[in-house]
Motif scaffolding. Structure first.
Motif, PDB file in Angstrom:
ATOM      1  N   VAL B 141      30.288  53.996  38.252  1.00  0.00           N
ATOM      2  CA  VAL B 141      31.183  52.846  38.335  1.00  0.00           C
ATOM      3  C   VAL B 141      30.731  51.892  39.447  1.00  0.00           C
ATOM      4  CG1 VAL B 141      33.540  52.130  38.876  1.00  0.00           C
ATOM      5  CG2 VAL B 141      33.156  54.058  37.357  1.00  0.00           C
ATOM      6  N   VAL B 142      30.385  52.450  40.598  1.00  0.00           N
ATOM      7  CA  VAL B 142      29.979  51.608  41.731  1.00  0.00           C
ATOM      8  C   VAL B 142      28.695  50.847  41.392  1.00  0.00           C
ATOM      9  CG1 VAL B 142      29.108  51.681  44.096  1.00  0.00           C
ATOM     10  CG2 VAL B 142      31.173  52.937  43.494  1.00  0.00           C
ATOM     11  N   ASP B 143      27.753  51.541  40.748  1.00  0.00           N
ATOM     12  CA  ASP B 143      26.514  50.860  40.334  1.00  0.00           C
ATOM     13  C   ASP B 143      26.827  49.686  39.414  1.00  0.00           C
ATOM     14  OD1 ASP B 143      24.992  52.513  41.784  1.00  0.00           O
ATOM     15  OD2 ASP B 143      24.240  53.727  40.110  1.00  0.00           O
ATOM     16  N   HIS B 144      27.734  49.937  38.489  1.00  0.00           N
ATOM     17  CA  HIS B 144      28.090  48.896  37.528  1.00  0.00           C
ATOM     18  C   HIS B 144      28.733  47.706  38.244  1.00  0.00           C
ATOM     19  CE1 HIS B 144      29.083  47.196  33.679  1.00  0.00           C
ATOM     20  NE2 HIS B 144      30.360  47.108  34.017  1.00  0.00           N
ATOM     21  N   LEU B 145      29.648  47.992  39.186  1.00  0.00           N
ATOM     22  CA  LEU B 145      30.299  46.923  39.937  1.00  0.00           C
ATOM     23  C   LEU B 145      29.270  46.108  40.705  1.00  0.00           C
ATOM     24  CD1 LEU B 145      33.477  48.711  41.331  1.00  0.00           C
ATOM     25  CD2 LEU B 145      33.385  46.993  39.541  1.00  0.00           C
ATOM     26  N   LYS B 146      28.318  46.817  41.303  1.00  0.00           N
ATOM     27  CA  LYS B 146      27.296  46.113  42.093  1.00  0.00           C
ATOM     28  C   LYS B 146      26.473  45.195  41.212  1.00  0.00           C
ATOM     29  CE  LYS B 146      26.601  49.194  46.002  1.00  0.00           C
ATOM     30  NZ  LYS B 146      25.954  50.489  46.268  1.00  0.00           N
ATOM     31  N   ARG B 147      26.136  45.672  40.012  1.00  0.00           N
ATOM     32  CA  ARG B 147      25.379  44.826  39.091  1.00  0.00           C
ATOM     33  C   ARG B 147      26.141  43.551  38.784  1.00  0.00           C
ATOM     34  NH1 ARG B 147      23.487  49.354  36.387  1.00  0.00           N
ATOM     35  NH2 ARG B 147      25.333  49.401  35.092  1.00  0.00           N
ATOM     36  N   LEU B 148      27.473  43.639  38.776  1.00  0.00           N
ATOM     37  CA  LEU B 148      28.292  42.467  38.477  1.00  0.00           C
ATOM     38  C   LEU B 148      28.712  41.738  39.748  1.00  0.00           C
ATOM     39  CD1 LEU B 148      30.524  44.011  35.685  1.00  0.00           C
ATOM     40  CD2 LEU B 148      28.496  42.623  35.420  1.00  0.00           C
ATOM     41  N   HIS B 149      28.048  42.068  40.860  1.00  0.00           N
ATOM     42  CA  HIS B 149      28.310  41.417  42.149  1.00  0.00           C
ATOM     43  C   HIS B 149      29.754  41.574  42.589  1.00  0.00           C
ATOM     44  CE1 HIS B 149      24.332  39.843  41.609  1.00  0.00           C
ATOM     45  NE2 HIS B 149      24.693  39.331  40.456  1.00  0.00           N
ATOM     46  N   LEU B 150      30.310  42.761  42.345  1.00  0.00           N
ATOM     47  CA  LEU B 150      31.650  43.051  42.841  1.00  0.00           C
ATOM     48  C   LEU B 150      31.524  44.108  43.933  1.00  0.00           C
ATOM     49  CD1 LEU B 150      33.579  43.295  39.476  1.00  0.00           C
ATOM     50  CD2 LEU B 150      34.156  41.743  41.309  1.00  0.00           C
ATOM     51  N   GLU B 151      32.345  43.959  44.980  1.00  0.00           N
ATOM     52  CA  GLU B 151      32.333  44.944  46.060  1.00  0.00           C
ATOM     53  C   GLU B 151      32.943  46.252  45.565  1.00  0.00           C
ATOM     54  OE1 GLU B 151      31.161  44.363  49.130  1.00  0.00           O
ATOM     55  OE2 GLU B 151      30.553  42.359  48.504  1.00  0.00           O
ATOM     56  N   PRO B 152      32.342  47.386  45.904  1.00  0.00           N
ATOM     57  CA  PRO B 152      32.941  48.669  45.489  1.00  0.00           C
ATOM     58  C   PRO B 152      34.329  48.886  46.076  1.00  0.00           C
ATOM     59  CG  PRO B 152      30.704  48.979  46.315  1.00  0.00           C
ATOM     60  CD  PRO B 152      31.077  47.563  46.609  1.00  0.00           C
ATOM     61  N   GLU B 153      34.659  48.119  47.130  1.00  0.00           N
ATOM     62  CA  GLU B 153      35.983  48.283  47.760  1.00  0.00           C
ATOM     63  C   GLU B 153      37.130  47.949  46.806  1.00  0.00           C
ATOM     64  OE1 GLU B 153      33.535  46.558  49.982  1.00  0.00           O
ATOM     65  OE2 GLU B 153      33.179  48.686  50.385  1.00  0.00           O
ATOM     66  N   ARG B 169      37.463  39.513  36.763  1.00  0.00           N
ATOM     67  CA  ARG B 169      36.122  40.094  36.836  1.00  0.00           C
ATOM     68  C   ARG B 169      36.194  41.609  36.822  1.00  0.00           C
ATOM     69  NH1 ARG B 169      33.056  35.768  39.609  1.00  0.00           N
ATOM     70  NH2 ARG B 169      31.979  37.203  40.980  1.00  0.00           N
ATOM     71  N   VAL B 170      37.228  42.156  37.481  1.00  0.00           N
ATOM     72  CA  VAL B 170      37.398  43.612  37.441  1.00  0.00           C
ATOM     73  C   VAL B 170      37.672  44.056  36.008  1.00  0.00           C
ATOM     74  CG1 VAL B 170      38.898  45.514  38.160  1.00  0.00           C
ATOM     75  CG2 VAL B 170      38.143  43.846  39.828  1.00  0.00           C
ATOM     76  N   ALA B 171      38.484  43.257  35.284  1.00  0.00           N
ATOM     77  CA  ALA B 171      38.789  43.599  33.892  1.00  0.00           C
ATOM     78  C   ALA B 171      37.518  43.596  33.048  1.00  0.00           C
ATOM     79  CB  ALA B 171      39.811  42.627  33.327  1.00  0.00           C
ATOM     80  N   ILE B 172      36.627  42.641  33.330  1.00  0.00           N
ATOM     81  CA  ILE B 172      35.365  42.600  32.580  1.00  0.00           C
ATOM     82  C   ILE B 172      34.501  43.801  32.938  1.00  0.00           C
ATOM     83  CG2 ILE B 172      33.232  41.301  32.258  1.00  0.00           C
ATOM     84  CD1 ILE B 172      34.926  38.759  32.691  1.00  0.00           C
ATOM     85  N   ALA B 173      34.485  44.138  34.221  1.00  0.00           N
ATOM     86  CA  ALA B 173      33.720  45.316  34.634  1.00  0.00           C
ATOM     87  C   ALA B 173      34.267  46.565  33.954  1.00  0.00           C
ATOM     88  CB  ALA B 173      33.791  45.474  36.159  1.00  0.00           C
ATOM     89  N   LEU B 174      35.598  46.634  33.869  1.00  0.00           N
ATOM     90  CA  LEU B 174      36.239  47.786  33.227  1.00  0.00           C
ATOM     91  C   LEU B 174      35.862  47.849  31.746  1.00  0.00           C
ATOM     92  CD1 LEU B 174      38.296  50.103  33.373  1.00  0.00           C
ATOM     93  CD2 LEU B 174      40.108  48.444  33.029  1.00  0.00           C
ATOM     94  N   ALA B 175      35.795  46.668  31.112  1.00  0.00           N
ATOM     95  CA  ALA B 175      35.506  46.644  29.678  1.00  0.00           C
ATOM     96  C   ALA B 175      34.048  46.967  29.386  1.00  0.00           C
ATOM     97  CB  ALA B 175      35.866  45.276  29.103  1.00  0.00           C
TER      98      ALA B 175
END
Lengths: 334, 331
Positions: B141-153, B169-175
């Motif tokens: 999950v953290v790797d995926h968030l990073k790819r989408l330029h989202l902080e793992p926090e 953006r979190v919703a898109i990352a989740l999807a």
């Protein structure tokens, strides 16, 4: 979580303020009444024969001391707080010389036990059934439960109490109908006594639960049928989240938030709601005590019960307020 | 040509209600055919209440009464494995959700449970597909968030602590965390201002390119379609009226309705006042006979009133349902 200690301190201060103001009002009301407990006691003591004026003056002096009625109103006020702060409300008039605090402490566990169990039981059963009924709208059983709850809801709780009394005390006498436990039974922390307590509490608790169930049931069902249309629930269903998880963490949890406030309200009503129930079933709780105190004009006992109620109600609300941020993280953000 | 990622054939879905004996039928999706290719972004455009969202629900097998599918089929192709949504069992559909087919929802600002941390939402949706240990799951999950330029926090935040754009953006990352082959995006940018919209669109495009998934993108905002979609389908009153590569539909719209849509767009240097189309979209409970656009159509003919124009191919990749634009389809 950084804001929580600040929230705690603020809420605690509010609690103390409410208790202070409430007890002050109780003090003012009792001191503004035209009934003078000292003169009443003297009248009662002297009505059967002549007593010398000196003896009456001495009796008046010692009674005033006993009731904390010496000196100016300010001195009385100070005496009152000094006594209340250590839980001393003076002696009871009707059960003289037993102190009020002893009488209250003897009755309090009965009421608190009875009402805590019945209030929590009502809340849990009502919300669980209501939540399920709101989620599984097609279930036949739950629809029937809904009709039953709605039919019970408008019946006053004392009517339900009387009906239970007639059914289980007269038509089919299987349950004890009066008292907190069998008379003259040895009290103790053993299975026999606890079982006896439980059997005696079945009828009062059942009457309270049946009377209170409908409100929670209907409220929760309405809340849930609203929550299931929220985006996050629909989304979780599309996402194939496990149904039990959706029902528990998505639907119920969100719908429960306002219900917890309601629980605080009904816990607050513990000291007023059970008076008739306790009377009907002869339960030795605060309600019975209060009614008899009012009947015989036992002024200090009424003030004592009022003070205990003020503290208990405020404390219940405080407790719920402190739990609230743990249930709904948005409250914490304030 | 390889098999399309999604084939919708003759799809018909109506809302059927019966209140106190009064039957009502809303024909929200009527006879729709289209295909979405692998790795393609397919846009669906149309005004509000034209049946876009119903079409999406039907494709996503998310129908609930009173919505009812009367005819047609929806067949996905996940890397050679064909799944017919309305013939597959509950269990099969359940296994597909999120792993192969995911959604970015309309109003997806509110798709996160307000009383659960974002981390738990990821666990609820994706853990059963990604599985393995908790630590490994978190790493994915953290790797995926990073790819989408989202902080793992953001994982430790509650939804209300995030801004609207962030939530989106979190919703898109989740999807997209399960790297699904097919994503359905229903108006994901509608509630956002243009700056945030731009970021979100770039994110959707990046993630689509990276995963190589197919995407259906629904919005009434033609500018967004022009920016993002490879092909565009135009809906009017529950029917698909035109389809073609996005640039061609904009350059040379064939259907009179599309022509009005496109001419309503402001252009740089264009000082001419815009004209609104007469009338209002029809009620889908009682749609006009024949072509549903004919009461508002400036070039309507007699044949349009009594006959439903079929969707016909007029040029490679271009389809239209109009007797004026495709005279050969007249009865």
């Amino acid at each position: 979580m950084r804001g929580y200690p600040a929230y705690l301190i603020g809420r605690l201060g509010q609690f103390l303020l409410v208790v202070f103001i409430g007890i002050n009002i109780a003090f003012v009301v009792t001191h503004a009444t035209p009934i003078d407990p000292v003169e009443q006691t003297i009248a009662a003591a002297t009505q059967f024969g002549a007593t010398s004026p000196e003896a009456i003056a001495m009796m008046r002096q010692s009674l005033k001391e006993l009731y904390g009625l010496e000196g100016s109103l300010w001195e009385q006020y100070a005496t009152f707080w000094r006594r209340v702060s250590v839980g001393d409300f003076g002696p009871s008039l009707s059960a003289f010389p037993a102190p009020v605090s002893t009488l209250i402490l003897r009755a309090l566990p009965w009421t608190v036990g009875l009402l805590t169990v019945s209030t929590l039981l009502t809340w849990v059963i009502g919300n669980l059934l209501g939540g399920l009924a709101g989620y599984y709208l097609r279930s036949r059983t739950l629809r029937f439960a809904g009709i039953l709850a709605m039919a019970l809801h408008p019946i006053p709780y004392y009517i339900i109490a009387f009906v239970l009394l007639i059914v289980f005390g007269y038509l089919w006498p299987v349950l004890p109908i009066t008292g907190g436990h069998t008379m003259n039974m040895q009290r103790g922390f053993n299975l026999a006594f606890i079982g006896n307590l439980a059997i005696h509490s079945i009828l009062p608790i059942t009457s309270l639960v049946l009377a209170g169930l409908g409100g929670w049931f209907m409220g929760m069902r309405a809340l849930v049928s609203n929550v299931v249309t929220e985006d996050y629930v629909v989304y979780a269903e599309l996402g194939g989240v496990r149904p039990q998880r959706i029902l528990g963490s998505y639907v119920m949890r969100n719908a429960l938030v306002p219900q917890v406030t309601g629980l605080a309200m009904s816990l607050g009503a513990i000291f007023t709601g059970a008076i008739i129930t306790e009377q009907v079933f002869g339960y030795p709780g605060i309600g019975t005590l209060l009614v008899s105190a009012v009947h015989v004009g036992d002024y200090s006992l009424v003030l004592g019960i009022a003070t205990v109620s003020i503290v208990a109600v405020s404390f219940a609300v405080l407790l719920i307020d402190l739990l609230y941020p743990l249930l709904d993280p948005r409250v914490k953000a304030r | 040509m390889t098999a399309p990622a999604l084939s919708v054939t003759g799809l018909r879905a109506y809302y059927r209600t019966s209140h106190f004996g009064v039957e009502r039928e809303v024909k929200a999706v009527d006879d729709i055919d289209f295909q979405v290719g692998v790795n393609e972004i397919y846009g669906i455009a149309g005004e509000s209440s034209c049946g876009k969202s119903t079409l999406i629900k039907t494709i996503a097998a998310a129908i609930r009464p009173p919505l009812k599918v009367l005819a047609g089929s929806v067949v996905f192709n996940f890397g050679g494995r064909a799944v017919d949504v309305y013939r597959a069992g509950e269990r099969e559909i359940d296994g597909i959700r999120w792993r192969h087919l995911s959604y970015i929802m309309q109003g997806s600002m509110n798709v996160l449970n307000p009383v659960r941390r974002v981390r738990n939402s990821f666990v609820d949706f994706a853990f059963r597909h990604i599985g393995r240990s908790t630590a490994e799951f978190t790493r994915v999950v953290v790797d995926h968030l990073k790819r989408l330029h989202l902080e793992p926090e953001v994982l430790d935040a509650y939804p209300h602590q995030l801004s609207g754009g962030m939530r989106q953006r979190v919703a898109i990352a989740l999807a997209t965390v399960c790297r699904p082959e097919f994503i359905i995006a229903d108006e994901p940018t509608t509630a956002l201002d243009v700056i945030v919209q731009k970021g979100v669109l770039a994110m959707i495009r990046d993630v689509q390119r990276e995963i190589g998934s197919s995407l259906i993108f629904v919005t009434h905002d033609l500018a967004v379609h022009a920016n993002l979609c490879h092909r565009l389908g135009i809906m009017y009153a529950g029917r698909l009226v035109e389809e073609g590569p996005t640039s061609e539909v904009f350059r040379q719209p064939l259907h009179p309705y599309t022509q009005h849509l496109v001419s309503s767009l402001p252009r740089i240097g264009d000082a001419e006042p815009k004209k609104g189309l007469e009338g209002a979209p029809p009620s889908l409970a009682d749609p006009p006979s024949g072509c549903r656009f004919h009461p508002r159509c400036p070039v309507a003919m007699d044949v349009c009133r009594g006959n439903v124009p079929p969707m016909v191919t007029v040029a490679p990749g271009r389809r239209v349902a109009c007797f004026v634009a495709a005279p050969e389809s007249r009865p």
